[in-house]
Scaffold this active site. Structure first.
Site, mmCIF file in Angstrom:
data_model
loop_
_atom_site.group_PDB
_atom_site.id
_atom_site.type_symbol
_atom_site.label_atom_id
_atom_site.label_comp_id
_atom_site.label_asym_id
_atom_site.label_seq_id
_atom_site.Cartn_x
_atom_site.Cartn_y
_atom_site.Cartn_z
ATOM 1 N N SER A 34 0.801 -1.231 0.000
ATOM 2 C CA SER A 34 0.000 0.000 0.000
ATOM 3 C C SER A 34 0.834 1.281 0.000
ATOM 4 C CB SER A 34 -0.950 0.057 1.209
ATOM 5 O OG SER A 34 -1.719 -1.094 1.266
ATOM 6 N N ILE A 68 6.793 -14.864 -1.458
ATOM 7 C CA ILE A 68 6.975 -16.096 -2.252
ATOM 8 C C ILE A 68 6.133 -15.995 -3.533
ATOM 9 C CG2 ILE A 68 6.476 -18.588 -2.304
ATOM 10 C CD1 ILE A 68 7.136 -18.657 0.666
ATOM 11 N N THR A 91 17.023 4.924 6.187
ATOM 12 C CA THR A 91 17.172 4.375 4.829
ATOM 13 C C THR A 91 17.372 2.847 4.832
ATOM 14 O OG1 THR A 91 19.575 4.616 4.790
ATOM 15 C CG2 THR A 91 18.290 6.514 4.062
ATOM 16 N N CYS A 147 -26.959 -0.181 -10.014
ATOM 17 C CA CYS A 147 -27.022 -1.627 -10.211
ATOM 18 C C CYS A 147 -27.934 -2.283 -9.163
ATOM 19 C CB CYS A 147 -25.614 -2.202 -10.222
ATOM 20 S SG CYS A 147 -25.544 -3.753 -11.126
ATOM 21 N N HIS A 169 -22.757 0.684 -14.048
ATOM 22 C CA HIS A 169 -21.878 1.352 -13.076
ATOM 23 C C HIS A 169 -21.232 2.592 -13.699
ATOM 24 C CE1 HIS A 169 -21.855 -1.728 -9.888
ATOM 25 N NE2 HIS A 169 -22.119 -2.547 -10.888
ATOM 26 N N GLU A 215 -19.803 4.949 -12.315
ATOM 27 C CA GLU A 215 -18.597 5.398 -11.595
ATOM 28 C C GLU A 215 -17.303 4.959 -12.275
ATOM 29 O OE1 GLU A 215 -20.756 3.129 -10.586
ATOM 30 O OE2 GLU A 215 -19.882 1.577 -9.279
HETATM 31 N N1 GLN Z 1 -26.357 -8.596 -7.420
HETATM 32 C C1 GLN Z 1 -26.963 -7.915 -8.518
HETATM 33 C C2 GLN Z 1 -26.880 -8.724 -9.800
HETATM 34 O O1 GLN Z 1 -26.071 -9.591 -9.919
HETATM 35 C C3 GLN Z 1 -26.381 -6.532 -8.726
HETATM 36 C C4 GLN Z 1 -24.924 -6.559 -9.052
HETATM 37 C C5 GLN Z 1 -24.246 -5.224 -8.837
HETATM 38 O O2 GLN Z 1 -24.754 -4.371 -8.120
HETATM 39 N N2 GLN Z 1 -23.112 -5.029 -9.450
HETATM 40 O O3 GLN Z 1 -27.612 -8.483 -10.707
#
Ligand code: GLN
Length: 538
Positions: free
Chosen positions: A14, A147, A187, A380, A513, A515
């Site tokens: 991270s 590993i 360091t 979704c 989605h 986003e």
């Molecule tokens: N679980 C829901 C589906 O499979 C929505 C999936 C999600 O929100 N990406 O349709």
């Protein structure tokens, strides 16, 4: 021919390898070069698709439908280059390819071994699908010394030998800690990490030192001396106030210049940092803020909704607002607490999700947003829950459910083959869970005069999907008569893609989605509009 830049990490995980790689990609691109970003993940899952967000954070989905590591999201957001299926590979995928080939007799009686068969397959992946790129930046997941990552490190060592060291650059990112008690920058961990890397055959060309504070020249000299790296190539990266400052800070430290010098390549253009300066200023200095509730199951883990958090921030930047995310765990959200918990929020968002756990809290919150005319965005699973809430409350289908929740009830949401037996079955399985969802970019046609058409300013859009279940189109008329409009449909009109409410200032559910396609330098219209509506609400 493309030049290859490999990024490894040392000391701890991270450290921001993804962000460093993405920032370097932006800088090289801004200098006029064509860049590609890739990630090699050492775990044994074939892809991260079946992993819970609690394990590795969000699963990022590409245009071409790959379920990938969330670092690919960073890459896209910073470089603006859309990632592809061929940009992320895991140990699991490498082994499954090699074993498949072995079963087919593809190794002609040979003993199949890590070297050369696994390493060859890794090298094929590194070179695959590269055409006109000037640079391919390849990040190796994990920390040197693990590993798990050994075959990858061995493969990149061989790779440099294959294509010539002058065409390959090794960057190693390490932690340079500050010890409060002795007021010193240390360091030694970096020295040890580089020693570890050298023991497996790799001498880094550039060391990026992540540190809380500036690293004094003396300490840099020490790193240069002990690690055998030119002092100009010991690059510090001090914690930035916002991630949008990262490209600016790496440029100030000459990372891009040193990379070009290494390859003896002249820059094609002057770097343009203005867009990053502008948004850094907005993010750091905007006084006005807004509270947006995210109600989901994975709110305790910061990276579980990474792209979503980013997209909301982008929407804020677009509206000159700071967005405070109020994360609410849907599993413990009780009906009696909703009013109190949501009283200071201006917008409510239900993100994607899987499984029945925590759905009651989500459904109650949707009802609250609908009845109180609070801006609502359902993504979704969030859209599917909005459908169930509406069916139960307004269509009087009390048993409305999703077949994802198991048998019983009336599934308004289900696998498409549950109600489409006569027609062509496009998809629909809940048997094999890996890579069997409706994934990637699909088109939706938008209804005339709808809110969504105003938001996108378009009649047709393409967005990334990741779902198995669908809203049953057969209920469309019933929903629309009661005020919930199906304002976006798949081109064949069989799959509802977007819903909105007639008598509500801003209530939108999307089966995809959005986003994943929002970028700081190009905020997504849906998030900009949602934030604007929330701002107007309070
Ligand atoms: N679980 C829901 C589906 O499979 C929505 C999936 C999600 O929100 N990406 O349709």
């Amino acid at each position: 021919m493309a030049r290859y830049i490999f990024v490894t990490g040392g000391v701890v995980s991270s450290l921001g390898k993804g962000l460093s790689s993405a920032s370097l990609a932006y800088l090289l691109q801004s200098r006029g070069f064509k860049v590609r970003l890739r990630k090699l993940d050492p775990y044994l899952n074939v892809d991260p698709g079946t992993m819970s967000p609690f394990q590795h954070g969000e699963v990022f989905v590409t245009d071409d439908g790959a379920e990938t590591d969330l670092d690919l999201g960073h890459y896209e957001r910073f470089s603006g280059i859309s990632a592809k299926k061929t940009d992320n590979i895991t140990t699991g995928k490498i082994y499954s390819d090699v074993l498949k080939k072995e079963r087919k007799g593809g190794y002609l009686g040979k003993t199949v071994q890590v070297i050369p068969h696994i390493t060859d397959r890794i090298k094929e992946f590194i070179k695959n699908d590269v055409a006109k790129e000037d640079f391919v930046i390849c990040e190796i997941g994990g920390t040197v010394g693990d590993i798990e990552s050994l075959p990858f490190v061995e493969a990149i060592r061989q790779f440099a030998n294959d294509i010539g060291k002058k065409n390959t650059l090794f960057i190693h990112l390490t932690l340079v800690p500050y010890m409060k008690a002795s007021d010193e920058i240390k360091t030694k961990p970096t020295q040890h990490s580089v020693k570890e890397l050298r023991s497996i055959g790799i001498q880094p060309d550039i060391i990026i030192c992540r540190s809380e504070r500036a690293i004094p020249l003396n300490q840099r000299k020490k790193i240069s001396l002990f690690c055998n790296v030119d002092i100009k190539n010991v690059i510090e990266t001090v914690d930035v106030k916002t991630i949008y400052e990262a490209p600016i800070s790496f440029n100030k430290e000459n990372l891009d210049k040193q990379v070009l010098d290494y390859f003896k390549i002249k820059t094609r253009k002057k770097v343009n940092l203005n867009p990053w300066k502008k948004i850094t200023k907005t993010v750091l200095h905007t006084k006005k803020s807004i509270n947006i509730a995210i109600i989901g199951k994975y709110v305790d883990l910061k990276d579980a909704y990474k792209s979503l958090d980013e997209a909301l921030t982008h929407g804020g930047i677009h509206n000159n607002l700071k967005v405070n995310l109020v994360r609410i765990d849907s599993e413990i959200l009780k009906f009696s607490e909703i009013k109190n918990k949501l009283k200071n929020v201006s917008g409510i968002l239900i993100p994607g999700g899987f499984g029945k756990r925590g759905t009651n809290g989500k459904i109650e919150a949707i009802k609250y947003a609908r009845q109180n005319k609070i801006p609502f965005l359902g993504i979704c699973f969030g859209m599917q829950m909005a459908i169930i809430e509406f069916a139960r409350s307004k269509l009087n289908i009390k048993k409305a459910t999703s077949s994802e929740f198991g048998p019983g009830g009336l599934p308004i949401i289900g696998l498409i083959n549950e109600w489409n037996k006569g027609g062509k079955i496009i998809k629909g399985t809940d048997k094999d869970l890996g890579g069997t969802m409706r994934l990637g970019l699909y088109e939706a046609k938008l209804k005339d005069n709808s809110l969504i058409q105003k938001i996108y300013k378009s009649k047709s859009i393409k967005e990334r999907h990741r779902h198995r279940y669908e809203v049953n189109i057969a209920y469309k008329d019933q929903f629309e008569k009661n005020g919930m409009i199906f304002s976006g449909l798949s081109p064949d009109k069989k799959l509802p893609e977007i819903i909105e409410l007639k008598n509500h200032p801003w209530f939108v559910g999307v089966q995809f989605h959005p986003e994943f396609r929002s970028r700081p330098l190009a905020p997504h219209p849906l998030f900009s509009s949602f934030i604007r509506a929330s701002k107007n609400h309070k």
